[in-house]
Design a protein around this motif. Sequence first.
Motif, PDB file in Angstrom:
ATOM      1  N   MET A 468      14.821  15.773 -19.183  1.00  0.00           N
ATOM      2  CA  MET A 468      14.643  16.830 -20.179  1.00  0.00           C
ATOM      3  C   MET A 468      13.581  17.805 -19.683  1.00  0.00           C
ATOM      4  SD  MET A 468      14.621  14.928 -23.874  1.00  0.00           S
ATOM      5  CE  MET A 468      13.652  13.512 -23.419  1.00  0.00           C
ATOM      6  N   MET A 469      13.616  18.998 -20.284  1.00  0.00           N
ATOM      7  CA  MET A 469      12.550  19.970 -20.045  1.00  0.00           C
ATOM      8  C   MET A 469      12.164  20.542 -21.407  1.00  0.00           C
ATOM      9  SD  MET A 469      12.654  23.429 -17.773  1.00  0.00           S
ATOM     10  CE  MET A 469      11.452  24.737 -17.979  1.00  0.00           C
ATOM     11  N   THR A 470      10.873  20.739 -21.618  1.00  0.00           N
ATOM     12  CA  THR A 470      10.420  21.256 -22.908  1.00  0.00           C
ATOM     13  C   THR A 470       9.410  22.375 -22.713  1.00  0.00           C
ATOM     14  OG1 THR A 470      10.853  19.225 -24.124  1.00  0.00           O
ATOM     15  CG2 THR A 470       9.157  20.662 -25.017  1.00  0.00           C
ATOM     16  N   VAL A 471       9.581  23.429 -23.532  1.00  0.00           N
ATOM     17  CA  VAL A 471       8.638  24.542 -23.499  1.00  0.00           C
ATOM     18  C   VAL A 471       8.173  24.784 -24.933  1.00  0.00           C
ATOM     19  CG1 VAL A 471       8.467  27.040 -23.192  1.00  0.00           C
ATOM     20  CG2 VAL A 471       9.555  25.644 -21.437  1.00  0.00           C
ATOM     21  N   VAL A 472       6.867  24.950 -25.097  1.00  0.00           N
ATOM     22  CA  VAL A 472       6.336  25.246 -26.428  1.00  0.00           C
ATOM     23  C   VAL A 472       6.094  26.753 -26.524  1.00  0.00           C
ATOM     24  CG1 VAL A 472       4.424  24.870 -28.017  1.00  0.00           C
ATOM     25  CG2 VAL A 472       5.257  22.985 -26.586  1.00  0.00           C
ATOM     26  N   ILE A 473       6.622  27.384 -27.575  1.00  0.00           N
ATOM     27  CA  ILE A 473       6.401  28.830 -27.731  1.00  0.00           C
ATOM     28  C   ILE A 473       5.757  29.121 -29.088  1.00  0.00           C
ATOM     29  CG2 ILE A 473       8.323  29.546 -26.265  1.00  0.00           C
ATOM     30  CD1 ILE A 473       9.861  30.188 -28.896  1.00  0.00           C
ATOM     31  N   LYS A 474       5.123  30.316 -29.132  1.00  0.00           N
ATOM     32  CA  LYS A 474       4.597  30.823 -30.396  1.00  0.00           C
ATOM     33  C   LYS A 474       5.432  32.045 -30.716  1.00  0.00           C
ATOM     34  CE  LYS A 474       0.357  32.598 -32.396  1.00  0.00           C
ATOM     35  NZ  LYS A 474      -0.911  33.241 -32.059  1.00  0.00           N
ATOM     36  N   GLU A 475       6.089  32.039 -31.871  1.00  0.00           N
ATOM     37  CA  GLU A 475       6.977  33.156 -32.210  1.00  0.00           C
ATOM     38  C   GLU A 475       6.582  33.686 -33.584  1.00  0.00           C
ATOM     39  OE1 GLU A 475      11.093  32.138 -32.015  1.00  0.00           O
ATOM     40  OE2 GLU A 475      11.774  34.148 -32.568  1.00  0.00           O
ATOM     41  N   GLY A 477       3.809  33.987 -34.994  1.00  0.00           N
ATOM     42  CA  GLY A 477       2.833  33.155 -35.686  1.00  0.00           C
ATOM     43  C   GLY A 477       3.290  31.725 -35.944  1.00  0.00           C
ATOM     44  N   ARG A 478       4.578  31.418 -35.699  1.00  0.00           N
ATOM     45  CA  ARG A 478       5.047  30.042 -35.879  1.00  0.00           C
ATOM     46  C   ARG A 478       5.225  29.392 -34.514  1.00  0.00           C
ATOM     47  NH1 ARG A 478       9.580  31.249 -40.473  1.00  0.00           N
ATOM     48  NH2 ARG A 478       9.502  29.028 -40.908  1.00  0.00           N
ATOM     49  N   TYR A 479       5.185  28.062 -34.505  1.00  0.00           N
ATOM     50  CA  TYR A 479       5.298  27.357 -33.222  1.00  0.00           C
ATOM     51  C   TYR A 479       6.612  26.593 -33.140  1.00  0.00           C
ATOM     52  CZ  TYR A 479       0.427  28.480 -32.445  1.00  0.00           C
ATOM     53  OH  TYR A 479      -0.747  29.161 -32.250  1.00  0.00           O
ATOM     54  N   TYR A 480       7.243  26.672 -31.978  1.00  0.00           N
ATOM     55  CA  TYR A 480       8.481  25.927 -31.747  1.00  0.00           C
ATOM     56  C   TYR A 480       8.371  25.149 -30.436  1.00  0.00           C
ATOM     57  CZ  TYR A 480      10.594  28.957 -35.258  1.00  0.00           C
ATOM     58  OH  TYR A 480      10.879  29.632 -36.418  1.00  0.00           O
ATOM     59  N   SER A 481       8.978  23.987 -30.464  1.00  0.00           N
ATOM     60  CA  SER A 481       9.111  23.232 -29.224  1.00  0.00           C
ATOM     61  C   SER A 481      10.580  23.312 -28.847  1.00  0.00           C
ATOM     62  CB  SER A 481       8.677  21.790 -29.478  1.00  0.00           C
ATOM     63  OG  SER A 481       9.152  20.970 -28.453  1.00  0.00           O
ATOM     64  N   LEU A 482      10.867  23.807 -27.633  1.00  0.00           N
ATOM     65  CA  LEU A 482      12.253  23.980 -27.188  1.00  0.00           C
ATOM     66  C   LEU A 482      12.555  22.901 -26.147  1.00  0.00           C
ATOM     67  CD1 LEU A 482      12.057  27.845 -26.554  1.00  0.00           C
ATOM     68  CD2 LEU A 482      12.448  26.642 -28.733  1.00  0.00           C
ATOM     69  N   THR A 483      13.602  22.126 -26.397  1.00  0.00           N
ATOM     70  CA  THR A 483      13.923  21.037 -25.475  1.00  0.00           C
ATOM     71  C   THR A 483      15.359  21.152 -25.014  1.00  0.00           C
ATOM     72  OG1 THR A 483      12.342  19.523 -26.490  1.00  0.00           O
ATOM     73  CG2 THR A 483      14.134  18.526 -25.252  1.00  0.00           C
ATOM     74  N   LYS A 484      15.565  21.031 -23.698  1.00  0.00           N
ATOM     75  CA  LYS A 484      16.940  20.943 -23.208  1.00  0.00           C
ATOM     76  C   LYS A 484      17.038  19.775 -22.233  1.00  0.00           C
ATOM     77  CE  LYS A 484      17.001  24.408 -19.391  1.00  0.00           C
ATOM     78  NZ  LYS A 484      15.802  24.087 -18.708  1.00  0.00           N
ATOM     79  N   GLY A 485      18.235  19.192 -22.127  1.00  0.00           N
ATOM     80  CA  GLY A 485      18.374  18.042 -21.232  1.00  0.00           C
ATOM     81  C   GLY A 485      19.728  17.372 -21.352  1.00  0.00           C
ATOM     82  N   ALA A 486      19.823  16.202 -20.733  1.00  0.00           N
ATOM     83  CA  ALA A 486      21.084  15.473 -20.695  1.00  0.00           C
ATOM     84  C   ALA A 486      21.519  15.108 -22.117  1.00  0.00           C
ATOM     85  CB  ALA A 486      20.924  14.218 -19.862  1.00  0.00           C
ATOM     86  N   ARG A 526      28.751  19.581 -15.306  1.00  0.00           N
ATOM     87  CA  ARG A 526      27.429  19.048 -15.588  1.00  0.00           C
ATOM     88  C   ARG A 526      27.066  19.538 -16.988  1.00  0.00           C
ATOM     89  NH1 ARG A 526      23.182  17.855 -12.067  1.00  0.00           N
ATOM     90  NH2 ARG A 526      21.240  18.981 -12.391  1.00  0.00           N
ATOM     91  N   THR A 527      26.551  18.649 -17.839  1.00  0.00           N
ATOM     92  CA  THR A 527      26.334  19.059 -19.228  1.00  0.00           C
ATOM     93  C   THR A 527      24.859  19.057 -19.602  1.00  0.00           C
ATOM     94  OG1 THR A 527      26.753  16.772 -19.809  1.00  0.00           O
ATOM     95  CG2 THR A 527      28.565  18.286 -20.092  1.00  0.00           C
ATOM     96  N   ILE A 528      24.494  20.014 -20.450  1.00  0.00           N
ATOM     97  CA  ILE A 528      23.111  20.098 -20.938  1.00  0.00           C
ATOM     98  C   ILE A 528      23.115  20.501 -22.411  1.00  0.00           C
ATOM     99  CG2 ILE A 528      20.960  21.425 -20.794  1.00  0.00           C
ATOM    100  CD1 ILE A 528      21.240  21.542 -17.879  1.00  0.00           C
ATOM    101  N   SER A 529      22.353  19.780 -23.209  1.00  0.00           N
ATOM    102  CA  SER A 529      22.192  20.145 -24.610  1.00  0.00           C
ATOM    103  C   SER A 529      20.945  20.996 -24.768  1.00  0.00           C
ATOM    104  CB  SER A 529      22.038  18.887 -25.483  1.00  0.00           C
ATOM    105  OG  SER A 529      23.276  18.249 -25.623  1.00  0.00           O
ATOM    106  N   ILE A 530      21.040  21.994 -25.663  1.00  0.00           N
ATOM    107  CA  ILE A 530      19.917  22.899 -25.892  1.00  0.00           C
ATOM    108  C   ILE A 530      19.467  22.725 -27.343  1.00  0.00           C
ATOM    109  CG2 ILE A 530      19.212  25.320 -25.841  1.00  0.00           C
ATOM    110  CD1 ILE A 530      20.529  25.244 -23.271  1.00  0.00           C
ATOM    111  N   THR A 531      18.186  22.479 -27.544  1.00  0.00           N
ATOM    112  CA  THR A 531      17.692  22.197 -28.889  1.00  0.00           C
ATOM    113  C   THR A 531      16.360  22.889 -29.138  1.00  0.00           C
ATOM    114  OG1 THR A 531      16.339  20.288 -28.297  1.00  0.00           O
ATOM    115  CG2 THR A 531      18.667  19.856 -28.691  1.00  0.00           C
ATOM    116  N   GLN A 532      15.940  22.877 -30.408  1.00  0.00           N
ATOM    117  CA  GLN A 532      14.607  23.373 -30.745  1.00  0.00           C
ATOM    118  C   GLN A 532      14.046  22.554 -31.898  1.00  0.00           C
ATOM    119  OE1 GLN A 532      14.729  27.363 -32.178  1.00  0.00           O
ATOM    120  NE2 GLN A 532      15.756  26.823 -34.093  1.00  0.00           N
ATOM    121  N   ARG A 533      12.753  22.760 -32.178  1.00  0.00           N
ATOM    122  CA  ARG A 533      12.119  22.083 -33.304  1.00  0.00           C
ATOM    123  C   ARG A 533      10.891  22.895 -33.692  1.00  0.00           C
ATOM    124  NH1 ARG A 533       8.532  16.730 -32.465  1.00  0.00           N
ATOM    125  NH2 ARG A 533       7.608  16.666 -34.538  1.00  0.00           N
ATOM    126  N   GLU A 534      10.727  23.093 -35.014  1.00  0.00           N
ATOM    127  CA  GLU A 534       9.530  23.813 -35.433  1.00  0.00           C
ATOM    128  C   GLU A 534       8.377  22.812 -35.529  1.00  0.00           C
ATOM    129  OE1 GLU A 534       9.944  26.462 -38.717  1.00  0.00           O
ATOM    130  OE2 GLU A 534       7.840  27.059 -38.600  1.00  0.00           O
TER     131      GLU A 534
END
Length: 941
Positions: A468-475, A477-486, A526-534
């Motif tokens: 998996m790979m995860t990036v934390v962003i501020k959008e 004023g709110r924060y999201y963690s973005l995760t993509k992976g198998a 090759r497959t990858i799921s793309i997700t997010q979380r506040e």
Amino acid sequence: MKWYSLESPDILEKLGTSRIHGLNDEQARQRIEKYGLNELAKEEREPAWKMLLKSFKEPLIVILLIAISLALASAAYDFFISGDQGHAMASVYEAVAIVLIVIINSGLTFHQTRSAQKSLDALSDMRQHHMKVLRNDNWISVSASHLVPGDIVNVKSGDFIEGDLRWLKTAELQIDESHLTGESDAIQKTTDVMPEDTELGDRTDMGYSGSMVVNGNGIGVVVATGMATELGKISGLMQSVDNQKTPIEKSVHGLSKKLMIIAAVIIAITIGYDLVKQLIQVGSISMDSIGGISATAIAIAVASIPDAMPVVLSIVLTIGAKMMASQKGLVKSLSSVETLGSTTYIASDKTGTLTKNEMAVTRFLANGKVYNVEGNGYTPIGEFIREDGQPTDSRDYQRFLEVAVLNNEAEIKPDDKQNWRPFGNPTDVSLVVLAAKEHIQRADLLADKGERDIDIVRIFPFDSTRKMMTVVIKENGRYYSLTKGAPDVIKPLTKFALIHGQQVVIDLAAENIEEAMLTFANDALRTISITQREITKEEALNASSTDLERDLTFLGLVGIIDPPREEVKVAVHKLSQAAVNVVMITGDHAMTAKAIARQLGIIQSDDARVITGRDLETMSDAQLADAVLDTRVYARVTPEHKQRIIKQLQEHDQVVAMTGDGINDAPALKAADIGIAMGINGTEVTKDAADLILLDDKFTTIEKSVESGRTIFANILNFMRHELTTNVAEVLSLLLGVFLITSSIGNVTEVTPTLTALMVLWVNMVSDSLPSFALGYDEAESDVMKQRPRDAQKSILADGMLRRVLFRGGVMGAMVFLAFVWAASQGLSVAQSQTIAFLTLVFGQLWHVYDARSVKTLFDRNPFSNSRLTLAVAFAATSSILVTLIPFFNNVMGTAPLSMTMYLIIIVVSAIPTFIISGVKKMISNKRDSGLSESLQFDRE
Ligand code: ADP
Ligand code: MG
């Protein structure tokens, strides 16, 4: 200087460098002059005179020194006591000749050894570590030794740090400094200035030479290089690398030792026998007979000491290493050359090695619908077409594409010719291209500070264990963690799905996602799921990746095509003919892996077993041991699993070559018999751990290296066959003379040796050594890749080698002896009889070399395919005839000119045994082959 307690602008100023531009070439050059190369001091190489002295301990040299002293003693005796001036001079010349022959031989060997050493040095230069350095405004790759203080460097996980650095920028940067601190946990690095009294292990704003980047990335400025680094201070003198002997070198050395003992025994028996015979027949021992006996003994000693083998061997191995490098396979040590030849399993990564690594998204699932993606290569142009034929609405995949590029560090850029070029991880590049087709770009998203304000807070790079790979962003004023992976890793971590902008519970979408995933994988995608979380601000700043990567909201799934490499199919086929098994190891889904393995011919049917990482977790070592020989595909494995697979294969006595490209692969590469790293896309750490580096990252290079390894080994056997046969023939012809000639024949007495010591010396050191070297350059015999791999445990004398050497050497020795006896019985002089024996031996050998260079027979190989061999043979033949014609050599070697017809007769007659033996063998093998094919046909019916 306490760099760790200074602010970075001060440091940059002190070092006269710029964070933006780096150093320029001129500055770099001047600094190399000032600070020297970035290397630790090395021990000096052994000086030539020391090597020369050492050679005086070699048994052959000792024997020759004895021979020289004897010759000089006899000269003195003749000069002062018997007064036979002519004889005295002959003895002096003999001593001179021995010295000359040794000089010629050392010259030849020295030349070969030096060019071998040069190519080894060139190879080790190619293996230098590299770093990414900012020079003249550009990031370029610079070899570690050319790093200078003031250089701005960029590191990422899998790099080595090559000088002492002060960090200027870090992102989740973790470094293993255990070589300095003994602390085995990786240390998190930051740019915060440290107090002056901080201990080395706690200076988190510094990086030290010799450490390894295990996570994240960073930019730093070099503050010290070479012996000025912390590593340099503690390292003292680096031991220059000890040239370890390869297994075959060890066994050849062992063999030489044994032969040496046999030689000593033979010599002792011969001398004893001669002395006793003299005493019984004559009652006393005359000066003359002592001369004769010692001449014979020295001749036998020279004939039986296999001095050349070890030298020729290491040179042939070096020639092999050079040959591999020219085919893009760089070996670290000579023993790898040998091991490659006996490899039985090649376990290869799939992505990039078996496939092209030119990835493109061809399908995706978003908002519950599957889309097909049009377009070509990296060009960001192409329509999305809904599979159900309905019109598309970009709002359905807007967020999915945004997250795909925000959780991403890759880029595409047009070059001067307006062709789009990829930068970064190929998987991520495919997502960048996909989003760009809808005009969604990371740079735009991050730059736009109008209605939307997006910033990257933290990055947890992709790693093949988490998948998996995860990036934390501020959008805004709110924060999201973005995760993509198998997808199958993401699935249990997902709670919701985004449908029409609404967060719904995952159960509603789960079936639809699973189905799409299986369809994609079945099509080799090759497959990858793309997700997010506040998340909260607190989580955004401090939570670990495990804490962030859960309770995810599913946004979409992509299917990425990664076409198999065409040429791999051919290589896999060739390897299977050579009884080398190709195994695919991948982090991808089992179905994707299977589909690609099928396309490449690694498996033949869809029923083939695939073992997944999860299977491995539940399997015991014994269960894995049962399966490992027949399994060709391992999917969703982590690097840790690779070691288990290797170990179980090795338990079955298999010789395993294994590829790896990421930092976690290093232990597996070390565990494999041949660890293989990628030269272009591999990390420095894997290159360091590997035995073979593929300079072009291509699987076919492995196949070529295996072939080279086999060829080289075959060449070694060929030259050993040749050398040993010569030795047997020489010793035998001399022994037959000692034991069978009991009374005078013509001019020949019972103490006359069949060959003079100098003749034997000539054969060993001149007429024989050149063809031996030449055999090292032979190309592969047509069917090296149609045979089974060599059994690494087997002795070199196995497989009929010993029999063949004894038989052919025996026949040749007998022939030389018969020629001698015949000449003597014709009443020819001693010198002429010995010359006839000598030339019979030389030509017998030169004919035999063509037989020796084939495992089959001399009729199975084009005799002129190796031009070096042709030259070597021509030289040996001409020079050997010349020494029978030139008076000086007549004097010292005991040769004599013969008649023209005699030369011709010898050349022809000496060919007979080789042609007969080889011919008979050919007939037998033809018969066996046709018998075999008959029985095969019979089988088929
Ligand atoms: P391999 O090198 O054998 O292809 P990887 O470890 O690179 O295996 O990938 C394993 C899985 O991890 C892939 O099938 C994919 O689902 C996922 N993956 C690969 N690269 C990335 C990435 N950059 N970001 C997120 N997920 C990825
Ligand atoms: Mg990968």
